[in-house]
Scaffold this active site. Structure first.
Site, mmCIF file in Angstrom:
data_model
loop_
_atom_site.group_PDB
_atom_site.id
_atom_site.type_symbol
_atom_site.label_atom_id
_atom_site.label_comp_id
_atom_site.label_asym_id
_atom_site.label_seq_id
_atom_site.Cartn_x
_atom_site.Cartn_y
_atom_site.Cartn_z
ATOM 1 N N PHE A 138 2.024 5.737 8.908
ATOM 2 C CA PHE A 138 2.620 5.785 7.641
ATOM 3 C C PHE A 138 1.522 5.997 6.357
ATOM 4 O O PHE A 138 0.954 4.921 6.303
ATOM 5 C CB PHE A 138 3.762 4.819 7.370
ATOM 6 C CG PHE A 138 4.147 4.888 5.959
ATOM 7 C CD1 PHE A 138 5.274 5.571 5.810
ATOM 8 C CD2 PHE A 138 3.861 3.776 4.975
ATOM 9 C CE1 PHE A 138 5.834 5.558 4.446
ATOM 10 C CE2 PHE A 138 4.632 3.876 3.681
ATOM 11 C CZ PHE A 138 5.648 4.837 3.380
ATOM 12 N N ALA A 145 -3.974 4.660 -6.034
ATOM 13 C CA ALA A 145 -2.440 4.371 -6.065
ATOM 14 C C ALA A 145 -1.909 3.539 -4.960
ATOM 15 O O ALA A 145 -1.803 3.922 -3.651
ATOM 16 C CB ALA A 145 -1.655 5.589 -5.987
ATOM 17 N N GLU A 377 3.257 -3.750 1.750
ATOM 18 C CA GLU A 377 4.668 -3.372 1.416
ATOM 19 C C GLU A 377 5.305 -4.018 0.269
ATOM 20 O O GLU A 377 6.115 -4.522 -0.090
ATOM 21 C CB GLU A 377 5.782 -3.850 2.456
ATOM 22 C CG GLU A 377 5.524 -3.889 4.074
ATOM 23 C CD GLU A 377 4.458 -2.864 4.278
ATOM 24 O OE1 GLU A 377 3.975 -2.004 3.683
ATOM 25 O OE2 GLU A 377 4.559 -2.707 5.821
HETATM 26 C C1 LIG Z 1 -4.153 -4.622 6.469
HETATM 27 C C2 LIG Z 1 -3.391 -3.491 5.480
HETATM 28 C C3 LIG Z 1 -2.458 -2.623 6.219
HETATM 29 C C4 LIG Z 1 -1.989 -1.674 5.387
HETATM 30 N N1 LIG Z 1 -1.249 -0.650 5.820
HETATM 31 C C5 LIG Z 1 -0.586 0.430 5.342
HETATM 32 C C6 LIG Z 1 -0.219 1.730 5.864
HETATM 33 O O1 LIG Z 1 0.141 1.462 7.004
HETATM 34 N N2 LIG Z 1 0.313 2.584 5.122
HETATM 35 C C7 LIG Z 1 -0.154 2.488 3.652
HETATM 36 O O2 LIG Z 1 0.274 3.388 3.080
HETATM 37 N N3 LIG Z 1 -0.385 1.433 3.104
HETATM 38 C C8 LIG Z 1 -0.955 0.314 3.735
HETATM 39 N N4 LIG Z 1 -1.743 -0.867 3.475
HETATM 40 C C9 LIG Z 1 -1.644 -0.550 1.697
HETATM 41 C C10 LIG Z 1 -0.686 -1.947 0.868
HETATM 42 O O3 LIG Z 1 0.471 -1.372 1.097
HETATM 43 C C11 LIG Z 1 -1.345 -1.980 -0.465
HETATM 44 O O4 LIG Z 1 -2.650 -2.713 -0.179
HETATM 45 C C12 LIG Z 1 -0.768 -2.466 -1.533
HETATM 46 O O5 LIG Z 1 0.518 -1.991 -1.668
HETATM 47 C C13 LIG Z 1 -1.229 -3.142 -2.700
HETATM 48 O O6 LIG Z 1 -1.758 -2.054 -3.190
HETATM 49 P P1 LIG Z 1 -3.530 -2.114 -3.467
HETATM 50 O O7 LIG Z 1 -4.028 -2.938 -2.313
HETATM 51 O O8 LIG Z 1 -4.049 -0.708 -4.212
HETATM 52 O O9 LIG Z 1 -3.464 -3.126 -4.593
HETATM 53 P P2 LIG Z 1 -3.394 -2.815 -6.391
HETATM 54 O O10 LIG Z 1 -2.467 -2.004 -6.777
HETATM 55 O O11 LIG Z 1 -4.765 -2.650 -6.772
HETATM 56 O O12 LIG Z 1 -3.088 -4.519 -6.810
HETATM 57 C C14 LIG Z 1 -4.015 -5.528 -6.763
HETATM 58 C C15 LIG Z 1 -3.151 -6.685 -7.014
HETATM 59 O O13 LIG Z 1 -2.719 -6.462 -8.414
HETATM 60 C C16 LIG Z 1 -1.415 -7.343 -8.760
HETATM 61 N N5 LIG Z 1 -0.541 -6.345 -9.437
HETATM 62 C C17 LIG Z 1 -0.446 -5.084 -8.973
HETATM 63 N N6 LIG Z 1 0.518 -4.485 -9.984
HETATM 64 C C18 LIG Z 1 0.975 -5.485 -10.802
HETATM 65 C C19 LIG Z 1 1.925 -5.714 -11.643
HETATM 66 N N7 LIG Z 1 2.740 -4.537 -12.013
HETATM 67 N N8 LIG Z 1 2.109 -6.600 -12.200
HETATM 68 C C20 LIG Z 1 1.446 -7.888 -11.773
HETATM 69 N N9 LIG Z 1 0.485 -7.879 -10.755
HETATM 70 C C21 LIG Z 1 0.410 -6.615 -10.414
HETATM 71 C C22 LIG Z 1 -1.368 -7.664 -7.325
HETATM 72 O O14 LIG Z 1 -1.597 -8.954 -7.299
HETATM 73 C C23 LIG Z 1 -1.740 -7.050 -6.420
HETATM 74 O O15 LIG Z 1 -1.951 -7.757 -5.070
HETATM 75 C C24 LIG Z 1 -2.439 -1.548 4.042
HETATM 76 C C25 LIG Z 1 -3.127 -2.600 3.378
HETATM 77 C C26 LIG Z 1 -3.662 -3.615 4.095
HETATM 78 C C27 LIG Z 1 -4.665 -4.640 3.386
#
Ligand SMILES: Cc1cc2nc3c(=O)[nH]c(=O)nc-3n(C[C@H](O)[C@H](O)[C@H](O)COP(=O)(O)OP(=O)(O)OC[C@H]3O[C@@H](n4cnc5c(N)ncnc54)[C@H](O)[C@@H]3O)c2cc1C
Length: 412
Positions: A138, A145, A377
């Site tokens: 996925f 983003a 997620e």
């Molecule tokens: C091991 C692993 C597997 C994954 N597998 C998949 C996959 O198969 N497919 C896929 O599409 N994605 C995948 N992901 C991505 C995952 O869904 C994202 O890492 C997650 O949605 C967070 O996005 P980001 O890492 O860009 O964090 P960012 O968007 O940079 O956010 C960083 C932090 O900021 C804080 N934050 C963000 N927004 C807000 C808000 N509005 N208010 C307050 N605090 C906030 C939260 O604490 C967040 O953890 C995976 C990630 C990991 C680490």
């Protein structure tokens, strides 16, 4: 002398939730419990040592019909209720996060195909995805983003035969092993139009990075994707144009329920381990578990876990009934379960002292794995936003508390 306790038999956490399952569903859980006792649990540390895809476990879970619980009956699956799936994922999470994430990850990666592919494409792919012969991944998150996923930049340009995809995806689980990628992007000339397509691993212009190292969740590696002029036939679009985002949300909803179940399973496992240690370990002349401070810690853990399990069971029922508010409940269940799991695993590790810190002891693995459930997620903070926003929206329409006078509260 230390007494050896049984590995089978009555659980520390009750089986009350199994009562809502029918006989076939209970039999599947019992079969899975035997597998967890005999192979998945004992092998979990070994599986987690190497960050290569856990094929043996995946094939075992496919053979046993566990992978198939995410697929429709017409394609070899059992289309299991969420009420059963949370029990399955909790059982796996109790011993092995890798195994649990193989099941939540299957839901995440295949759901948009189940919900949005044409009949021809479903007939072509779903039987093999269900049997574990094929794998999907996925691909939603991008370098720019993550939490704010509506900001994704991947574009789909329409052509005479379909689309051309350009963009980058990050953190994609199974990227190294998937045969197909569910990719969500936006129409090149119409940015508010989200489109989901299925891209073959062999498609010219698609590059998969080497595996990216991480803290835990070993056995389910991640990598990045780059799409440069990747042609996709129109027949590989999932759903209608404009449905890309809702298909992704539908997959994420199921995966969030799965994350909550996995986190609670791990929390249960951590309490079992900490309690066993508290019985085995003598401290200041009596068993560790006889100290009131230790009992209070364990009491907090077990009480909050049971409360979270009840919230999750309610959420699963809402999903199975198709209730309109299920997404908010899934956010509450995931927020509650995953934050609780991190706390419980931390406290359990504290209770097991230096042994808890050893690589040879399972809690070190539980501790590392727990963190991702709070991020993947939808991070906890994002779920708080969803829940709070929904509450404020509903408050405008909701029945007023009868203790209040008529009129604005500002006039008090
Ligand atoms: C091991 C692993 C597997 C994954 N597998 C998949 C996959 O198969 N497919 C896929 O599409 N994605 C995948 N992901 C991505 C995952 O869904 C994202 O890492 C997650 O949605 C967070 O996005 P980001 O890492 O860009 O964090 P960012 O968007 O940079 O956010 C960083 C932090 O900021 C804080 N934050 C963000 N927004 C807000 C808000 N509005 N208010 C307050 N605090 C906030 C939260 O604490 C967040 O953890 C995976 C990630 C990991 C680490």
């Amino acid at each position: 002398m230390t007494e050896t306790r049984s590995h089978a038999g009555a659980r520390l956490f009750g089986d009350h939730f199994l009562l809502s399952l029918d006989a076939d569903e209970r039999a599947l859980v019992e079969r899975l419990r035997a597998l967890c006792r005999e192979s998945i649990g004992p092998q979990a540390a070994e599986v987690a040592r190497a960050d290569v895809f856990a094929w043996d476990t995946f094939r075992l879970l496919a053979r046993e019909g566990i992978v198939g619980t995410a697929f429709p009956k017409a394609f070899g699956g059992s289309d299991a209720r969420q009420a059963l799936r949370i029990r399955i994922i909790e059982e796996l999470g109790r011993v092995c996060s890798t195994s649990a994430s193989l099941i939540t990850g299957t839901d995440l990666s295949s759901r948009a195909i189940v919900a949005g592919a044409s009949e021809t494409l479903q007939r072509e792919l779903l039987p093999d995805l269900c049997s574990g012969e094929l794998q999907a991944a996925f691909a939603l998150t991008e370098p720019g983003a993550g939490s704010d996923v509506r900001g994704l930049q991947t574009t789909l340009r329409r052509t005479d035969t379909g689309y051309v995809v350009d963009g980058r995806k990050k953190f994609i689980t199974r990227a190294g092993t998937a045969d197909w990628f569910v990719v969500v992007g936006r129409a090149h000339d119409e940015p508010s139009n989200f489109i989901a397509v299925l891209v073959s691993r062999d498609a010219p212009g698609l590059q998969v990075s080497p595996t990216v190292g991480k803290l835990g969740w070993f056995g389910v590696p991640i990598a990045s994707l780059r799409f440069e002029g990747v042609a996709v036939p129109a027949s590989h679009r999932l759903g209608a144009e404009g449905e890309g985002f809702s298909l992704a949300q539908d997959a994420l909803l199921r995966a969030r329920i799965g994350h909550a179940a996995m986190a609670l399973g791990r929390a249960i496992g951590a309490v079992e381990i900490a309690t066993t240690y508290a019985c085995d370990r003598q401290s200041f002349g009596k068993p560790l578990g006889s100290h009131q401070g230790v009992q209070w810690m364990l009491a907090d853990m077990v009480t909050r876990i049971e409360a979270s399990r009840a919230l999750l069971a309610l959420t699963a029922d809402k999903y199975d009934r198709g209730d309109a508010d299920v997404a908010t409940f899934a956010s509450m269940a995931k927020l509650q379960a995953t934050d609780l799991c991190m706390q419980v695993v931390t406290d359990a590790l504290q209770l097991t002292g230096g042994r808890g810190y050893l690589q040879d002891f399972p809690l070190e693995r539980f501790f590392r794995d727990a963190k991702l459930n709070q991020i993947g997620e939808g991070a906890s903070e994002v779920h708080k936003t969803v829940i709070g926003r929904d509450l404020v929206r509903r408050a405008r329409e909701a029945e007023r508390n009868p203790c209040l006078r008529d009129g604005s509260l500002v006039d008090y």
